[in-house]
Scaffold this motif. Structure first.
Motif, PDB file in Angstrom:
ATOM      1  N   LYS A   1      -0.990  -2.979   0.451  1.00  0.00           N
ATOM      2  CA  LYS A   1      -1.056  -1.960   0.280  1.00  0.00           C
ATOM      3  C   LYS A   1      -0.240  -1.649   0.478  1.00  0.00           C
ATOM      4  O   LYS A   1       1.041  -1.893   0.721  1.00  0.00           O
ATOM      5  N   LYS A   2      -0.316   0.457  -0.226  1.00  0.00           N
ATOM      6  CA  LYS A   2       0.828   1.074  -0.699  1.00  0.00           C
ATOM      7  C   LYS A   2       0.157   2.358   0.089  1.00  0.00           C
ATOM      8  O   LYS A   2      -1.121   2.594  -0.788  1.00  0.00           O
ATOM      9  N   VAL A   3       0.467   3.114   0.782  1.00  0.00           N
ATOM     10  CA  VAL A   3       0.192   4.750   0.743  1.00  0.00           C
ATOM     11  C   VAL A   3       0.635   5.506  -0.080  1.00  0.00           C
ATOM     12  O   VAL A   3       2.188   6.041   0.061  1.00  0.00           O
TER      13      VAL A   3
ATOM     14  N   TYR B   1      -4.458  -1.287  -2.838  1.00  0.00           N
ATOM     15  CA  TYR B   1      -4.696  -2.333  -2.780  1.00  0.00           C
ATOM     16  C   TYR B   1      -4.905  -3.107  -3.746  1.00  0.00           C
ATOM     17  O   TYR B   1      -5.781  -2.754  -4.898  1.00  0.00           O
TER      18      TYR B   1
ATOM     19  N   SER C   1      -5.232   5.242  -0.624  1.00  0.00           N
ATOM     20  CA  SER C   1      -3.667   4.530  -0.367  1.00  0.00           C
ATOM     21  C   SER C   1      -4.562   3.658  -1.219  1.00  0.00           C
ATOM     22  O   SER C   1      -6.243   3.562  -2.167  1.00  0.00           O
TER      23      SER C   1
END
Length: 315
Positions: free
Chosen positions: A307-309, A197, A195
Protein backbone atom coordinates in the motif's frame (compact mmCIF):
# COMPACT_ATOMS: atom_id res chain seq x y z
CA UNK A 1 61.39 181.66 -34.08
CA UNK A 2 63.33 178.53 -34.32
CA UNK A 3 61.58 175.15 -34.59
CA UNK A 4 62.64 172.69 -32.02
CA UNK A 5 64.70 169.86 -33.35
CA UNK A 6 62.89 166.52 -33.54
CA UNK A 7 63.83 164.06 -30.92
CA UNK A 8 64.86 160.55 -31.85
CA UNK A 9 62.85 157.77 -30.31
CA UNK A 10 64.63 155.93 -27.66
CA UNK A 11 65.90 152.49 -28.54
CA UNK A 12 64.16 149.73 -26.71
CA UNK A 13 66.29 148.16 -24.22
CA UNK A 14 66.75 144.37 -24.41
CA UNK A 15 65.67 142.51 -21.36
CA UNK A 16 68.50 141.12 -19.50
CA UNK A 17 68.40 137.41 -19.07
CA UNK A 18 68.84 136.15 -15.63
CA UNK A 19 71.66 133.73 -15.39
CA UNK A 20 70.38 132.38 -12.09
CA UNK A 21 67.25 130.23 -12.13
CA UNK A 22 64.45 131.24 -9.96
CA UNK A 23 64.22 129.36 -6.71
CA UNK A 24 61.16 127.34 -5.93
CA UNK A 25 60.20 129.90 -3.36
CA UNK A 26 60.31 132.60 -6.00
CA UNK A 27 58.43 130.58 -8.69
CA UNK A 28 54.90 131.65 -9.15
CA UNK A 29 52.50 129.35 -7.46
CA UNK A 30 49.39 128.37 -9.43
CA UNK A 31 46.28 128.31 -7.42
CA UNK A 32 44.89 124.76 -7.08
CA UNK A 33 41.23 124.42 -7.85
CA UNK A 34 39.12 123.90 -4.81
CA UNK A 35 37.91 120.34 -4.23
CA UNK A 36 34.85 119.12 -2.52
CA UNK A 37 35.08 115.98 -0.36
CA UNK A 38 31.88 114.32 0.67
CA UNK A 39 32.79 111.14 2.58
CA UNK A 40 34.92 107.98 2.31
CA UNK A 41 32.53 106.31 -0.14
CA UNK A 42 32.26 109.27 -2.56
CA UNK A 43 34.87 110.36 -5.07
CA UNK A 44 36.71 113.65 -5.04
CA UNK A 45 34.80 116.12 -7.26
CA UNK A 46 36.90 118.74 -9.06
CA UNK A 47 35.33 122.16 -9.25
CA UNK A 48 36.15 123.83 -12.52
CA UNK A 49 37.99 127.09 -12.29
CA UNK A 50 36.47 130.10 -13.95
CA UNK A 51 39.21 130.13 -16.56
CA UNK A 52 39.06 126.55 -17.86
CA UNK A 53 35.97 125.11 -16.23
CA UNK A 54 33.44 126.40 -18.68
CA UNK A 55 35.59 125.45 -21.64
CA UNK A 56 36.02 121.84 -20.45
CA UNK A 57 32.30 121.47 -19.77
CA UNK A 58 31.41 122.86 -23.17
CA UNK A 59 33.88 120.57 -24.97
CA UNK A 60 32.97 117.37 -23.08
CA UNK A 61 29.82 116.58 -25.08
CA UNK A 62 31.46 117.02 -28.53
CA UNK A 63 34.29 114.79 -27.43
CA UNK A 64 31.88 112.07 -26.37
CA UNK A 65 29.93 112.34 -29.61
CA UNK A 66 33.09 112.11 -31.67
CA UNK A 67 34.28 109.06 -29.68
CA UNK A 68 30.90 107.34 -30.13
CA UNK A 69 30.88 108.10 -33.82
CA UNK A 70 34.42 106.77 -34.16
CA UNK A 71 33.47 103.58 -32.34
CA UNK A 72 30.36 103.13 -34.49
CA UNK A 73 32.41 103.69 -37.62
CA UNK A 74 34.97 101.16 -36.43
CA UNK A 75 32.19 98.67 -35.65
CA UNK A 76 30.61 99.19 -39.07
CA UNK A 77 33.97 98.72 -40.67
CA UNK A 78 34.61 95.56 -38.61
CA UNK A 79 31.14 94.17 -39.42
CA UNK A 80 31.57 94.91 -43.08
CA UNK A 81 34.97 93.29 -43.12
CA UNK A 82 33.60 90.27 -41.19
CA UNK A 83 30.69 89.90 -43.60
CA UNK A 84 33.06 90.13 -46.54
CA UNK A 85 35.28 87.50 -44.94
CA UNK A 86 32.29 85.21 -44.39
CA UNK A 87 31.14 85.66 -48.00
CA UNK A 88 34.63 84.96 -49.20
CA UNK A 89 34.83 81.82 -47.06
CA UNK A 90 31.44 80.53 -48.24
CA UNK A 91 32.29 81.08 -51.90
CA UNK A 92 35.60 79.28 -51.48
CA UNK A 93 35.84 75.47 -52.10
CA UNK A 94 36.33 74.86 -48.39
CA UNK A 95 33.28 76.97 -47.55
CA UNK A 96 31.18 75.16 -50.14
CA UNK A 97 32.14 71.80 -48.63
CA UNK A 98 31.34 73.15 -45.19
CA UNK A 99 27.88 74.32 -46.32
CA UNK A 100 27.17 70.97 -47.97
CA UNK A 101 28.24 69.18 -44.78
CA UNK A 102 25.98 71.38 -42.67
CA UNK A 103 23.04 70.71 -45.00
CA UNK A 104 23.73 66.97 -44.85
CA UNK A 105 23.88 67.01 -41.04
CA UNK A 106 20.63 68.97 -40.78
CA UNK A 107 18.93 66.59 -43.20
CA UNK A 108 20.18 63.54 -41.29
CA UNK A 109 19.03 64.99 -37.96
CA UNK A 110 15.61 65.79 -39.42
CA UNK A 111 15.29 62.26 -40.79
CA UNK A 112 16.37 60.74 -37.47
CA UNK A 113 13.85 62.80 -35.54
CA UNK A 114 11.14 61.77 -37.97
CA UNK A 115 12.02 58.08 -37.63
CA UNK A 116 12.07 58.30 -33.83
CA UNK A 117 8.71 59.99 -33.91
CA UNK A 118 7.28 57.29 -36.15
CA UNK A 119 8.69 54.57 -33.88
CA UNK A 120 7.25 56.22 -30.79
CA UNK A 121 3.83 56.57 -32.42
CA UNK A 122 3.91 52.91 -33.46
CA UNK A 123 4.88 51.87 -29.95
CA UNK A 124 2.02 53.90 -28.51
CA UNK A 125 -0.40 52.28 -30.92
CA UNK A 126 0.81 48.82 -29.91
CA UNK A 127 0.51 49.68 -26.22
CA UNK A 128 -2.99 50.99 -26.77
CA UNK A 129 -3.97 47.84 -28.68
CA UNK A 130 -2.59 45.67 -25.88
CA UNK A 131 -4.42 47.76 -23.30
CA UNK A 132 -7.67 47.40 -25.23
CA UNK A 133 -7.20 43.62 -25.35
CA UNK A 134 -6.53 43.51 -21.61
CA UNK A 135 -9.55 45.68 -20.90
CA UNK A 136 -11.81 43.48 -23.07
CA UNK A 137 -10.52 40.36 -21.31
CA UNK A 138 -10.93 41.77 -17.80
CA UNK A 139 -14.35 43.28 -18.51
CA UNK A 140 -15.43 40.04 -20.17
CA UNK A 141 -14.42 38.19 -17.01
CA UNK A 142 -16.08 40.61 -14.62
CA UNK A 143 -18.42 43.47 -15.65
CA UNK A 144 -17.44 45.28 -12.45
CA UNK A 145 -14.35 46.66 -14.23
CA UNK A 146 -16.23 48.10 -17.20
CA UNK A 147 -15.93 51.73 -16.06
CA UNK A 148 -12.57 51.43 -14.30
CA UNK A 149 -9.44 53.29 -15.37
CA UNK A 150 -6.35 51.70 -16.88
CA UNK A 151 -4.51 51.33 -13.57
CA UNK A 152 -7.39 49.39 -12.01
CA UNK A 153 -7.68 47.27 -15.15
CA UNK A 154 -3.96 46.44 -15.00
CA UNK A 155 -4.23 45.51 -11.31
CA UNK A 156 -7.15 43.21 -12.06
CA UNK A 157 -5.24 41.69 -14.98
CA UNK A 158 -2.26 41.04 -12.70
CA UNK A 159 -4.50 39.23 -10.21
CA UNK A 160 -5.98 37.14 -12.99
CA UNK A 161 -2.49 36.37 -14.25
CA UNK A 162 -1.46 35.09 -10.83
CA UNK A 163 -4.57 32.91 -10.70
CA UNK A 164 -3.80 31.54 -14.14
CA UNK A 165 -0.21 30.74 -13.12
CA UNK A 166 -1.50 28.92 -10.05
CA UNK A 167 -3.97 26.96 -12.15
CA UNK A 168 -1.25 26.07 -14.64
CA UNK A 169 1.01 24.87 -11.83
CA UNK A 170 -1.83 22.87 -10.31
CA UNK A 171 -2.63 21.42 -13.69
CA UNK A 172 0.97 20.25 -14.04
CA UNK A 173 0.76 18.56 -10.66
CA UNK A 174 -2.48 16.88 -11.60
CA UNK A 175 -0.95 15.71 -14.86
CA UNK A 176 1.91 14.14 -12.93
CA UNK A 177 -0.58 12.40 -10.67
CA UNK A 178 -2.48 11.15 -13.70
CA UNK A 179 0.73 9.81 -15.21
CA UNK A 180 1.55 8.03 -11.97
CA UNK A 181 -1.95 6.64 -11.74
CA UNK A 182 -1.80 5.35 -15.29
CA UNK A 183 1.62 3.79 -14.80
CA UNK A 184 0.65 2.17 -11.51
CA UNK A 185 -2.60 0.81 -12.91
CA UNK A 186 -0.68 -0.75 -15.79
CA UNK A 187 1.71 -2.36 -13.28
CA UNK A 188 -1.13 -4.09 -11.44
CA UNK A 189 -1.90 -1.52 -8.74
CA UNK A 190 -5.51 -1.01 -7.64
CA UNK A 191 -6.78 2.38 -6.46
CA UNK A 192 -9.15 2.84 -3.54
CA UNK A 193 -9.84 6.03 -1.54
CA UNK A 194 -6.78 7.89 -2.82
CA UNK A 195 -4.43 4.97 -2.06
CA UNK A 196 -2.78 2.33 -4.23
CA UNK A 197 -2.77 -1.41 -3.48
CA UNK A 198 -0.67 -4.07 -5.10
CA UNK A 199 -1.78 -7.70 -4.75
CA UNK A 200 1.36 -9.57 -5.67
CA UNK A 201 1.45 -12.83 -7.60
CA UNK A 202 4.85 -14.00 -6.31
CA UNK A 203 5.39 -15.89 -3.06
CA UNK A 204 7.67 -14.46 -0.36
CA UNK A 205 8.18 -14.56 3.39
CA UNK A 206 6.83 -11.76 5.58
CA UNK A 207 10.21 -10.03 5.84
CA UNK A 208 10.95 -10.39 2.11
CA UNK A 209 7.48 -9.07 1.33
CA UNK A 210 8.15 -6.00 3.43
CA UNK A 211 11.45 -5.33 1.61
CA UNK A 212 9.76 -5.83 -1.76
CA UNK A 213 7.07 -3.26 -0.93
CA UNK A 214 9.73 -0.77 0.16
CA UNK A 215 11.42 -1.08 -3.24
CA UNK A 216 8.09 -0.01 -4.77
CA UNK A 217 7.89 3.03 -2.47
CA UNK A 218 5.21 1.39 -0.35
CA UNK A 219 4.74 -0.76 2.78
CA UNK A 220 2.91 -3.90 3.69
CA UNK A 221 -0.71 -2.89 4.10
CA UNK A 222 -1.95 -1.19 7.25
CA UNK A 223 -5.75 -1.29 7.47
CA UNK A 224 -7.14 1.80 9.18
CA UNK A 225 -10.91 1.80 8.47
CA UNK A 226 -13.69 -0.76 8.15
CA UNK A 227 -14.36 0.42 4.59
CA UNK A 228 -10.78 -0.36 3.69
CA UNK A 229 -11.11 -3.76 5.39
CA UNK A 230 -14.19 -4.64 3.33
CA UNK A 231 -12.38 -3.58 0.14
CA UNK A 232 -9.39 -5.84 1.00
CA UNK A 233 -11.73 -8.74 1.82
CA UNK A 234 -13.38 -8.44 -1.56
CA UNK A 235 -10.07 -8.36 -3.45
CA UNK A 236 -8.60 -11.30 -1.50
CA UNK A 237 -11.68 -13.47 -1.93
CA UNK A 238 -11.77 -12.73 -5.67
CA UNK A 239 -8.17 -14.03 -5.95
CA UNK A 240 -8.72 -16.97 -3.56
CA UNK A 241 -5.28 -16.72 -1.94
CA UNK A 242 -3.72 -15.87 1.42
CA UNK A 243 -1.86 -12.52 1.52
CA UNK A 244 0.58 -11.09 3.99
CA UNK A 245 -0.43 -7.83 5.75
CA UNK A 246 1.59 -5.35 7.82
CA UNK A 247 0.23 -6.48 11.22
CA UNK A 248 2.86 -8.17 13.44
CA UNK A 249 3.64 -8.90 17.09
CA UNK A 250 6.54 -6.94 18.58
CA UNK A 251 8.95 -7.95 21.35
CA UNK A 252 6.46 -6.86 24.04
CA UNK A 253 3.89 -9.26 22.57
CA UNK A 254 1.82 -6.32 21.27
CA UNK A 255 0.12 -6.45 17.86
CA UNK A 256 0.68 -3.31 15.79
CA UNK A 257 0.88 -2.16 12.20
CA UNK A 258 4.16 -1.38 10.46
CA UNK A 259 3.09 2.27 10.52
CA UNK A 260 3.43 2.12 14.33
CA UNK A 261 -0.31 2.42 15.00
CA UNK A 262 -2.30 -0.03 17.09
CA UNK A 263 -5.31 -1.67 15.42
CA UNK A 264 -8.46 0.41 15.95
CA UNK A 265 -10.66 -2.67 15.48
CA UNK A 266 -10.28 -6.46 15.66
CA UNK A 267 -10.91 -8.65 12.63
CA UNK A 268 -9.33 -11.92 13.74
CA UNK A 269 -10.43 -15.37 12.61
CA UNK A 270 -12.30 -17.31 15.30
CA UNK A 271 -9.17 -19.27 16.32
CA UNK A 272 -6.68 -16.35 16.03
CA UNK A 273 -4.62 -14.92 17.49
CA UNK A 274 -3.32 -17.85 19.49
CA UNK A 275 -0.27 -18.37 21.62
CA UNK A 276 1.57 -20.79 19.40
CA UNK A 277 5.30 -20.20 19.14
CA UNK A 278 6.54 -17.97 16.24
CA UNK A 279 3.03 -17.10 15.04
CA UNK A 280 4.02 -13.42 14.95
CA UNK A 281 2.85 -12.27 11.47
CA UNK A 282 -0.64 -11.72 10.10
CA UNK A 283 -2.14 -12.81 6.79
CA UNK A 284 -5.55 -12.27 5.16
CA UNK A 285 -7.63 -15.36 4.50
CA UNK A 286 -10.03 -15.75 1.58
CA UNK A 287 -12.26 -18.46 3.13
CA UNK A 288 -13.51 -16.41 6.06
CA UNK A 289 -16.94 -15.21 7.17
CA UNK A 290 -16.76 -12.94 10.23
CA UNK A 291 -12.98 -12.50 10.57
CA UNK A 292 -10.14 -12.87 8.09
CA UNK A 293 -6.99 -12.08 10.11
CA UNK A 294 -4.80 -15.10 10.77
CA UNK A 295 -1.59 -15.30 12.88
CA UNK A 296 1.01 -17.39 11.07
CA UNK A 297 4.70 -18.09 11.14
CA UNK A 298 6.65 -15.31 9.40
CA UNK A 299 8.82 -17.61 7.26
CA UNK A 300 5.89 -19.01 5.26
CA UNK A 301 5.87 -18.25 1.54
CA UNK A 302 2.74 -16.50 0.26
CA UNK A 303 1.65 -13.42 -1.74
CA UNK A 304 1.57 -10.01 -0.10
CA UNK A 305 -0.35 -6.70 -0.29
CA UNK A 306 1.56 -3.41 -0.68
CA UNK A 307 0.00 0.00 0.00
CA UNK A 308 1.19 3.51 -0.81
CA UNK A 309 -0.51 6.87 -0.32
CA UNK A 310 0.04 9.80 -2.71
CA UNK A 311 2.17 12.55 -1.16
CA UNK A 312 5.18 14.71 -2.01
CA UNK A 313 7.50 11.77 -1.47
CA UNK A 314 6.37 9.87 -4.54
CA UNK A 315 4.70 12.51 -6.73
Amino acid sequence: MEKPAPTKPAKPTKPTKSTKPASPEEAPVEAEPPATITDEKTERVETPTPEKGAESIDNEAPRKDSATAAAAAAADETGASGFQSMVAFITSPTGERFVVLEIFILTAMTLLIFLLYQKEMKKREEIQMAMNMIRNFVVGTDKFYEDKDDFQILAAAQNLSEEVRYLVKRNDQLQKEIDILTRNLKDGWVIFSNSFYLFSAELRSWMDSQRKCEREGAKLISIETLEEQFFINHEVKSRRKFFWTGLFKDKEEVWKWLSGKLPEFQYWNFYSPHDELNHDCTAMSFDCVDGCWMALECHLQMPYICKKVPDDAWL
